[in-house]
Design an enzyme around this catalytic site. Structure first.
Site, PDB file in Angstrom:
ATOM      1  N   TYR A 148     -15.401   9.666 -26.836  1.00 33.36           N
ATOM      2  CA  TYR A 148     -15.785  10.523 -27.963  1.00 33.36           C
ATOM      3  C   TYR A 148     -15.661   9.783 -29.287  1.00 33.36           C
ATOM      4  O   TYR A 148     -14.797   8.941 -29.454  1.00 33.36           O
ATOM      5  CB  TYR A 148     -14.895  11.770 -28.025  1.00 33.36           C
ATOM      6  CG  TYR A 148     -15.066  12.737 -26.886  1.00 33.36           C
ATOM      7  CD1 TYR A 148     -16.130  12.628 -25.990  1.00 33.36           C
ATOM      8  CD2 TYR A 148     -14.147  13.760 -26.668  1.00 33.36           C
ATOM      9  CE1 TYR A 148     -16.267  13.519 -24.937  1.00 33.36           C
ATOM     10  CE2 TYR A 148     -14.282  14.654 -25.615  1.00 33.36           C
ATOM     11  CZ  TYR A 148     -15.342  14.520 -24.752  1.00 33.36           C
ATOM     12  OH  TYR A 148     -15.480  15.405 -23.707  1.00 33.36           O
ATOM     13  N   SER A 197     -18.879  23.246 -22.085  1.00 32.52           N
ATOM     14  CA  SER A 197     -20.198  23.757 -22.482  1.00 32.52           C
ATOM     15  C   SER A 197     -20.381  25.231 -22.149  1.00 32.52           C
ATOM     16  O   SER A 197     -21.430  25.629 -21.620  1.00 32.52           O
ATOM     17  CB  SER A 197     -21.324  22.930 -21.838  1.00 32.52           C
ATOM     18  OG  SER A 197     -21.366  21.637 -22.389  1.00 32.52           O
ATOM     19  N   LEU A 238     -21.040  27.478 -24.126  1.00 34.56           N
ATOM     20  CA  LEU A 238     -22.123  27.986 -24.978  1.00 34.56           C
ATOM     21  C   LEU A 238     -23.388  27.151 -24.820  1.00 34.56           C
ATOM     22  O   LEU A 238     -24.284  27.193 -25.670  1.00 34.56           O
ATOM     23  CB  LEU A 238     -21.678  27.991 -26.447  1.00 34.56           C
ATOM     24  CG  LEU A 238     -20.483  28.892 -26.774  1.00 34.56           C
ATOM     25  CD1 LEU A 238     -20.150  28.826 -28.263  1.00 34.56           C
ATOM     26  CD2 LEU A 238     -20.765  30.331 -26.357  1.00 34.56           C
ATOM     27  N   GLY A 260     -29.387  30.677 -29.595  1.00 39.47           N
ATOM     28  CA  GLY A 260     -30.804  30.801 -29.930  1.00 39.47           C
ATOM     29  C   GLY A 260     -31.239  29.878 -31.049  1.00 39.47           C
ATOM     30  O   GLY A 260     -32.420  29.884 -31.442  1.00 39.47           O
ATOM     31  N   LYS A 261     -30.338  29.047 -31.542  1.00 45.38           N
ATOM     32  CA  LYS A 261     -30.680  28.220 -32.712  1.00 45.38           C
ATOM     33  C   LYS A 261     -31.695  27.118 -32.414  1.00 45.38           C
ATOM     34  O   LYS A 261     -32.275  26.560 -33.337  1.00 45.38           O
ATOM     35  CB  LYS A 261     -29.424  27.609 -33.324  1.00 45.38           C
ATOM     36  CG  LYS A 261     -28.676  26.616 -32.444  1.00 45.38           C
ATOM     37  CD  LYS A 261     -27.406  26.149 -33.169  1.00 45.38           C
ATOM     38  CE  LYS A 261     -26.577  25.216 -32.314  1.00 45.38           C
ATOM     39  NZ  LYS A 261     -25.315  24.819 -33.003  1.00 45.38           N
TER      40      LYS A 261
END
Length: 351
Positions: A53, A237, A239, A246-247
């Site tokens: 990361y 994940s 989300l 919906g972005k």
């Protein structure tokens, strides 16, 4: 905040795990520190990071996330309050040990580097970020993607045994307390458990895989394995990398978002397909029907799954972090769960 035992260890972890992979790319160090402060103040005691990361992975940001966390430990003195999980990268990233497969030598070097960046003497949970063998994650989960007959099983098992020996040494040296898998399979979990029991080596404590309302491939097989073998299931994940909000619908790419950054780097996200957009719209309709925020609904769904130990959340903004943590207190009714299942049956593999 609820807490659950981490596998067969004596460690208890919060049902919310703070994911950190955006720190060093989408988030500054100061923003990462603010997130850790808020999370701990609200009962989170579990942080997840990795040597590769920030994400999206690139040489210039590799290791920054661990460094930010280490600086926070030094600043706050709260290392002992946190169950800290990190990972050794698998084969494929040329700027990390030439992209070599996970091996005893790589594990030894990677642990030392992580300890230094994290400014700690020990790691609570050390995870193998992905297996050396072909695995059905990162978009390779469709029928026909992997031909398991092409794997040299004996060779892979021998490699797993050597990895366990290296992890055993790290435990005995006091550098790690437990180890877990990530992006792995029921076969992988069971084989590691078999080797551990046969040779008196450390047993698998956890497995961290992608899981969400849209991506439920680990039901029922991995869920069954983890439940009966007392292996903690950690979800990442939840989300869908933010897509469930919906972005990203209709090709939208808000500035500063992960998919926009990936697009600028010439990379495509595996979740970015037309079928997934149809599924997202359907889940958004369920949330709207019941007066819920779709992101909080998706997280509440994961928090309520009986086989899940902790849900790894990630946020780039503080209002997102607050909403993600608050979702633990939302209880989805049977009616809502039935509506979610109906969408899942319509779109079982949306990407």
């Amino acid at each position: 905040m609820k807490y659950k035992k981490l596998g067969k260890t004596d460690m208890s972890v919060s049902e919310v795990c703070l994911g950190t992979m955006t720190w060093g790319c989408q988030n500054t160090e100061a923003e990462g520190h603010e997130q850790m402060d808020y999370a701990v103040e609200n009962g989170v005691n579990f942080f997840d990071t990795a040597e590769l990361y920030a994400v999206p992975p690139q040489p210039e940001t590799q290791g920054l996330t661990e460094t930010y966390i280490g600086n926070w430990f030094t600043k706050t003195g709260k290392r002992k309050d946190i169950v800290l999980a990190t990972k050794v990268a698998g084969v494929g990233l040329p700027w990390i040990d030439n992209g070599d497969p996970i091996s005893p030598n790589r594990i030894e070097m990677a642990i030392e580097r992580s300890l230094k960046r994290l400014q700690t003497d020990y790691l609570d949970l050390y995870q193998l970020h992905w297996p050396n063998y072909k695995f059905p994650h990162f978009g390779n989960h469709h029928a026909g993607d992997i031909d398991h007959t092409q794997m040299d099983t004996e060779q892979e098992v021998e490699g797993m045994f050597k990895i366990l020996q290296a992890l055993d040494k790290a435990v005995k040296d006091g550098k790690i307390r437990a180890f877990g898998l990530s992006n792995d399979t029921p076969w992988g979990v069971m084989k590691y458990l078999e080797l551990a029991r046969k040779h008196d080596l450390p047993q698998v404590t956890s497995v961290q895989n992608e899981y969400s309302v849209m991506y439920r491939g680990d039901e029922p097989y991995m869920a069954e394995t983890c439940t009966h073998e007392n292996v903690s299931y950690l979800t990442y994940s939840p989300l869908v990398c933010g897509a469930i909000s919906g972005k990203y619908l209709d090709g939208a790419r808000p500035q500063g978002t992960r998919w926009q950054i990936e697009k600028d780097m010439g990379r495509n996200n595996q979740r970015d397909v037309n079928h997934s957009q149809d599924a997202i719209r359907a889940y958004m309709a369920v949330a709207d029907k019941h007066g819920l925020d779709v992101c909080q609904m998706a997280l509440a769904f994961c928090y309520q799954r009986s086989f899940v130990t902790s849900v790894i959340i990630g946020a780039t903004k503080m209002d997102q972090l607050k909403a993600d943590i608050d979702a633990k207190d939302i209880v989805l009714s049977d009616e809502i769960l039935n509506d979610i299942d109906a969408v899942n049956r319509q779109y079982p593999v949306p990407y």
